[in-house]
Design a protein around this motif. Structure first.
Motif, PDB file in Angstrom:
ATOM      1  N   SER A 115       0.242   9.553  -5.803  1.00 20.39           N
ATOM      2  CA  SER A 115       0.480  11.030  -5.550  1.00 20.39           C
ATOM      3  C   SER A 115       1.145  11.613  -6.542  1.00 20.39           C
ATOM      4  O   SER A 115       1.395  12.971  -6.497  1.00 20.39           O
ATOM      5  CB  SER A 115       1.361  10.987  -4.176  1.00 20.39           C
ATOM      6  OG  SER A 115       0.844  10.413  -3.384  1.00 20.39           O
ATOM      7  N   HIS A 166       0.206   4.291  -2.733  1.00 21.45           N
ATOM      8  CA  HIS A 166       0.197   5.792  -2.372  1.00 21.45           C
ATOM      9  C   HIS A 166       1.233   6.697  -3.009  1.00 21.45           C
ATOM     10  O   HIS A 166       0.866   7.803  -3.611  1.00 21.45           O
ATOM     11  CB  HIS A 166       0.273   5.821  -0.770  1.00 21.45           C
ATOM     12  CG  HIS A 166       0.316   7.390  -0.480  1.00 21.45           C
ATOM     13  ND1 HIS A 166      -0.886   8.013  -0.360  1.00 21.45           N
ATOM     14  CD2 HIS A 166       1.214   8.170   0.305  1.00 21.45           C
ATOM     15  CE1 HIS A 166      -0.517   9.291   0.230  1.00 21.45           C
ATOM     16  NE2 HIS A 166       0.798   9.247   0.293  1.00 21.45           N
ATOM     17  N   ALA A 225      -5.264   3.821   0.044  1.00 18.63           N
ATOM     18  CA  ALA A 225      -3.843   4.293  -0.462  1.00 18.63           C
ATOM     19  C   ALA A 225      -4.107   4.731  -1.863  1.00 18.63           C
ATOM     20  O   ALA A 225      -3.290   5.514  -2.278  1.00 18.63           O
ATOM     21  CB  ALA A 225      -2.754   3.115  -0.388  1.00 18.63           C
ATOM     22  N   GLU A 273       0.716  -1.314   0.134  1.00 13.10           N
ATOM     23  CA  GLU A 273       0.109  -0.047  -0.122  1.00 13.10           C
ATOM     24  C   GLU A 273       0.904   1.156  -0.150  1.00 13.10           C
ATOM     25  O   GLU A 273       0.327   2.353  -0.517  1.00 13.10           O
ATOM     26  CB  GLU A 273      -0.892   0.151   1.389  1.00 13.10           C
ATOM     27  CG  GLU A 273      -0.232  -0.085   2.692  1.00 13.10           C
ATOM     28  CD  GLU A 273       0.014  -1.581   2.987  1.00 13.10           C
ATOM     29  OE1 GLU A 273       0.242  -1.473   4.324  1.00 13.10           O
ATOM     30  OE2 GLU A 273       0.025  -2.394   2.067  1.00 13.10           O
TER      31      GLU A 273
END
Length: 334
Positions: A88, A84, A114, A80
């Motif tokens: 992003s 993430h 995430a 996870e």
């Protein structure tokens, strides 16, 4: 604006499949040998930071869709965290995961939070003993728990990938389609591919997907073509009248979709593969600290991408124009 990633045939590539490990908690008969396959040392596997650095180069070049694969990606610790990090990056619109589902009950919600968008779960039999035989030790009940966990976490769509194999699971086609009648599941029947082992045993096990239509007719089901869920890819999708879910056919051997291929692959040890089937690879990890060199290497890999993979010639035992890969599917990331 940065020029998008295109090959000599004008195919624009906006999708990458990244293998995060060559290790797996199963030994599926079409993916890995039962023994004798040496896993790569941990220091040869790309770190999450290296993968994120590569995606930070590719996103401005138009790569907006990412699929994480393995091996089994969930055996990689804290996956996870990588989800993430990728989510992003500006320009990333879709992150998906292919998993055998065994470890999903503990991970589904964390992955969703995430930034994971959707999920594909490999499931080649619903029968306990048969599933254990195909996977060499897997527990189908754990996979079914994983499907429920994905539902509870809100992952959508949930796709079930079934590799159809003569003598293994062709008698379960009806059972798999029946899963779509009352629940919004999306079953994908996939032709068995000769990745890393184009042998007579593969030819003996290969089964054309025309059998799926025959089963529907025998069951008296009226089926309609369907656009399919998000991340449809090369699948030809159908729905039984009144069903909540869909089923689809993916014909990489008998009716390849190379003319519309938009996929790149990145192996767990940092090699670019522009085509799943051929042996051509480019080591991007050695230049990871030079973003311009990374971008140029991806363009070089695409510049050498053939028009198609010629798997059908392997089925017919005919000569091919390139050298097929010797890596197993678990080493590439399917």
């Amino acid at each position: 604006m940065i020029e998008p990633l295109a090959d000599p045939f004008g195919r624009v590539h906006d999708y990458i499949r990244i293998s995060v490990t060559d290790r797996c908690n199963l030994r599926c008969v079409y993916c890995m040998p039962s023994e004798g396959l040496e896993f790569q040392p941990h220091d040869e596997i790309m770190s999450y930071e290296e993968i994120t650095a590569i995606m930070s180069v590719l996103a401005p070049m138009g790569v907006s869709k990412v699929r994480l694969t393995g091996g089994e990606p969930l055996v990689r610790k804290d996956l996870e965290t990588l989800v993430h990090q990728i989510a992003s990056i500006e320009g990333i619109q879709d992150i998906s995961l292919t998993t055998n589902g065994m470890l999903l009950p503990a991970k589904a919600r964390l992955l969703k939070e995430a930034g994971l968008t959707r999920i594909n779960i490999s499931l080649d039999s619903l029968q306990e003993d048969r599933y254990a035989r195909i996977t060499r030790g897997g527990n189908v009940h754990k996979v079914l728990e994983g499907i429920e966990a994905a539902y509870a976490a809100g992952l959508d769509p949930i796709k079930l990938n079934m590799v159809l194999m003569k003598g293994f699971n062709e008698d379960e086609i009806k059972d798999f389609i029946a899963l779509t009648l009352d629940r919004p599941l999306h079953v994908r029947f996939i032709e068995y591919m000769p990745i890393g082992h184009a042998t007579d045993s593969w030819r003996d096990t290969y089964l054309p997907l025309s059998r799926v239509a025959e089963v529907c007719e025998e069951a008296g089901w009226n089926i309609q073509d369907e656009p399919g869920p998000s991340g449809n890819g090369p699948s030809r999708n159908m729905r039984v009248d009144g069903a909540r879910g869909t089923f689809g056919l993916i014909h990489p051997v008998s009716d390849h979709f190379c003319d519309s291929c938009n996929r790149l692959r990145l192996t767990a040890d940092g090699h670019i593969k522009a085509c799943l089937y051929w042996s051509d690879e480019y080591n991007v990890r050695r230049i990871i600290d030079d973003p311009a060199a990374v971008a140029n290497l991806f363009r070089k890999a695409l510049g050498a991408k053939p028009l198609n993979h010629e798997m059908a010639l392997a089925l017919e035992k005919k000569a091919q124009s390139h050298t097929p890969t010797v890596r197993r599917m678990s080493q590439i990331g399917g």
